[in-house]
Design an enzyme around this catalytic site. Structure first.
Site, short mmCIF file in Angstrom:
data_model
loop_
_atom_site.label_atom_id
_atom_site.label_comp_id
_atom_site.label_asym_id
_atom_site.label_seq_id
_atom_site.Cartn_x
_atom_site.Cartn_y
_atom_site.Cartn_z
N ASP A 183 37.11 46.42 47.01
CA ASP A 183 38.04 47.34 47.65
C ASP A 183 38.58 46.63 48.90
OD1 ASP A 183 39.25 49.89 48.43
OD2 ASP A 183 37.70 49.87 49.99
N ARG A 184 39.79 46.98 49.31
CA ARG A 184 40.37 46.29 50.47
C ARG A 184 39.98 46.94 51.79
NH1 ARG A 184 46.78 46.13 51.76
NH2 ARG A 184 46.15 47.90 53.06
N ASP A 185 40.51 48.16 52.04
CA ASP A 185 40.34 48.80 53.34
C ASP A 185 38.96 49.41 53.50
OD1 ASP A 185 43.06 48.20 53.91
OD2 ASP A 185 43.66 49.94 52.68
N THR A 238 42.86 48.06 45.03
CA THR A 238 43.10 48.89 46.22
C THR A 238 44.07 50.03 45.93
OG1 THR A 238 43.92 48.85 48.51
CG2 THR A 238 44.85 47.22 46.99
N CYS A 261 48.11 59.10 37.52
CA CYS A 261 48.16 57.75 36.95
C CYS A 261 46.78 57.33 36.45
CB CYS A 261 48.66 56.75 37.99
SG CYS A 261 47.50 56.49 39.36
N LYS A 301 41.93 54.67 41.70
CA LYS A 301 40.50 54.93 41.69
C LYS A 301 40.26 56.39 42.09
CE LYS A 301 40.00 51.55 44.62
NZ LYS A 301 39.46 50.57 45.59
#
Length: 496
Positions: A332-334, A374, A417, A421
Site C-alpha cells: 500500500d502507498r499512503d 493504492t 469497481c 481495495k
C-alpha cells in the site's frame, strides 16, 4: 464464548440453484452461526448472487479460481474459532445445528477437523445410474469438505487449502494429510447432512478425468502411497494405461503393417474396453440412453485419464510444499510506504516511512519483485487529477527505487469497481503483470482493506498497524508486524 460465536459457515458456490436450498435449510436452524460467508466463484458473474434466503450472509468473490481458493477466501474472512465448510448442494436437516454444537463441544483440543456423515439419497424404484453411484461414494469419503468443520487455528497452521488444486475432490484430501502431519487429529461427528445427486450431462464422467492431473500433484507432494494415507480409493488408472497402451499397439501395428501386432493390440483393447463398459452398465438401470452413454464414455475415458495424468505429472514435476515462497510483494502507498498526506497531489510532500527503503532493498536483494497497489479516490472526488497522482507516484519511485508494477484505483467508494481495495482487482492485475500466481504474492498494508484485498485475490497479507489502523483490524489480521522491515523479514523467513 457463546455457542453462536464459536462457529461460522463458508459456502463456495458456482451459483447453482441448490445454493438457495442450502441457505434456506441454514436459516431454519435453531442455532445460528456467528457469520455465513458465501464465496461466489463464478468466473465472470455480472449479476449479483441471490442470497435472500439468508439475508445476513456476506458474499465475497472467488474469481473462478476453484474451490480451494474459494474456501480460503471464506475462512480468512471469518473470525470464529471453528469454520464449517458446506458445499452449495448439501441440505442441512432441522437438527443439524444442535448436533454440530454438541460435536464441537466434545472435540478434544488436538482435534483439528470433524466431518459430518453424508446421506446420499438414491432412487428407490430403479437402479442408480453411473453418475448417481459416483455421487453416492461421497457417503464413505474421508475428510470430504462437503460438510466438515475445521479449527481456524489448524487452518492457519497449514496455510489453508493448496490452491494449485483447481478442482474438487483432492484439495480436501491434501489438507487432511497436511493437518495430520502437523500433529492434529481428524474425526467424524454425530451430525448428518443430505447430499442430493445434482443433475449431470452424459459427458460428466469424461470431464472428471481432469482429476488425474490433481492425482499427479498428490503423488508429487505426498508420495506413492498417498491413497492409503488419505483413505482414497486408488481408481482404475493402471487399467486405463493398459487399455490405452493396447490401442496404441494396434495403431502401431497398422502403421508398420505388422498384422499380428495390430490384431493382438486391437483384441486387447476390445477386451479391456468391453470389461470396463460392462462393469459400468451392469449395476445401472440399463436404459437405452444410459447404455449408450456408458459405451461412448468407456471408449473415451482411458485415453483421457492417461493424457491428464501425463500432463499433470509434467506440470507438477517440480512442485514443492504449500505454501510456495513469496515471489512478489505489493505495498500500500499512503501510510505504509510513505507518510499519509490526505489526498496528496504534491510530490514535495512525499516522505518515506521509517524503514521503507531498507525493507524494499532486502526484497530486491532476495530477487523478490515489488509493486504498489493504492486507492486514490481523490481523483473521483475531483480533489486531485490523475496527472498529480502519477507525479506523486514518480516521486515515490525516485525516493524508494524502481517498482516492478504500479496499480492505481482512481474510483470512489460508491463506483462499484473491481479494483478498489478491499476488492481483489489490483492485486490480481499486479500478479498477472509480474507473471506470478496470486498465491505467490504478499500484500503489506496498514488497514483492513489491504488485508481483505490480498485474501480475496488469493494472496498473503501482513498488516503493519499505525495510528489509522482500527483495533478490530489489528485483531482480525492473521499476520502482523510492527515495522516494514519486520514484515519483510517474516515473508522472507519462510513461506506464509
Amino acid at each position: 464464548m457463546s455457542a453462536a460465536a464459536s462457529w461460522g459457515v463458508v459456502v463456495p458456490t458456482l451459483g447453482r440453484p441448490s445454493v438457495r436450498v442450502l441457505l434456506e435449510s441454514l436459516a431454519a436452524q435453531q442455532h445460528r452461526p456467528r457469520a455465513v460467508v458465501v464465496v461466489d466463484d463464478r468466473p465472470d458473474a455480472e449479476e449479483p448472487l441471490d442470497v435472500s434466503a439468508y439475508p445476513s450472509a456476506l458474499v465475497l468473490r472467488g474469481g473462478g479460481r476453484g474451490p480451494a481458493h474459494a474456501r480460503n477466501v471464506g475462512w480468512r474472512a471469518l473470525r470464529a474459532p471453528w469454520v464449517v465448510f458446506a458445499d452449495d448442494d448439501v441440505v442441512l436437516p432441522p437438527d443439524w445445528s444442535g448436533l454440530l454444537l454438541a460435536d464441537l463441544a466434545a472435540a478434544a483440543p488436538d482435534l483439528a477437523g470433524q466431518q459430518a456423515r453424508l446421506d446420499v439419497p438414491l432412487p428407490q424404484y430403479r437402479r442408480p445410474t453411473d453418475w448417481e453411484r459416483g455421487t453416492a461414494g461421497l457417503a464413505g469419503a474421508a475428510w470430504a469438505t462437503a460438510e466438515m468443520a475445521y479449527r481456524r487455528e489448524a487452518l492457519e497452521a497449514v496455510h489453508g487449502f493448496d490452491e494449485r488444486f483447481p478442482r474438487a475432490f483432492r484439495e480436501d484430501a491434501d489438507l487432511a494429510l497436511r493437518v495430520r502431519r502437523a500433529g492434529w487429529r481428524l474425526g467424524r461427528g454425530r451430525r448428518r447432512v443430505v447430499h442430493p445427486v445434482r443433475p449431470s450431462d452424459p459427458w460428466a464422467s469424461l470431464r472428471q478425468q481432469w482429476g488425474n492431473a490433481d492425482d499427479a500433484l498428490m503423488r508429487r507432494l505426498h508420495g506413492r502411497r498417498w491413497h492409503e494415507e488419505a483413505q482414497c480409493p486408488p481408481g482404475r488408472l493402471p487399467w486405463h494405461v493398459a487399455t490405452t497402451g493396447a490401442a496404441l499397439t494396434a495403431v502401431a501395428g497398422v502403421l508398420t503393417r505388422r498384422r499380428a501386432v495390430a490384431t493382438a493390440g486391437a483384441a486387447a483393447w476390445l477386451a479391456l474396453t468391453t470389461d470396463f463398459a460392462v462393469r459400468r452398465i451392469a449395476p445401472g438401470p440399463r436404459t437405452r440412453d444410459e447404455v449408450l452413454t456408458m459405451l461412448g464414455t468407456s471408449v473415451a475415458i482411458p485415453p483421457a485419464a492417461v493424457w491428464h495424468r501425463l500432463a499433470g505429472t509434467w506440470r507438477h514435476r517440480a512442485a514443492g510444499p504449500w505454501p510456495l515462497p513469496v515471489r512478489a510483494v505489493l505495498f500500500d502507498r499512503d501510510g505504509t510506504l510513505v507518510e499519509d498526506v490526505p489526498y496528496n497531489g504534491d510530490p514535495a510532500l512525499v516522505r518515506p516511512m521509517p524503514g521503507a527503503a531498507q525493507a524494499l532493498s532486502a526484497l530486491r536483494r532476495a530477487g523478490v519483485r515489488v509493486g504498489v497497489v493504492t486507492n486514490q479516490s481523490a481523483v473521483a472526488r475531483g480533489i486531485v487529477t490523475r496527472q498529480q497522482v502519477d507525479a506523486v507516484n514518480e516521486r515515490v519511485g525516485e525516493l524508494l527505487g524502481p517498482f516492478d508494477t504500479w496499480q492505481v484505483c482512481p474510483h470512489g467508494p460508491d463506483d462499484g469497481c473491481a479494483c478498489r481495495k478491499p476488492a481483489p482487482g489490483m492485486v490480481a492485475a499486479a500478479a498477472a503483470e509480474l507473471g506470478v500466481r496470486p498465491y505467490e504474492v504478499a500484500v503489506v498494508g496498514d488497514i483492513g482493506s489491504d488485508v481483505d484485498a490480498a485474501h480475496a485475490a488469493g494472496a498473503r497479507a501482513v498488516l503493519v498497524p499505525n495510528e489509522r489502523t482500527l483495533p478490530a483490524e489489528v485483531e482480525a489480521a492473521p499476520l502482523r508486524a510492527q515495522s516494514l522491515q519486520e514484515a519483510v523479514a517474516l515473508l522472507l523467513e519462510r513461506p506464509r
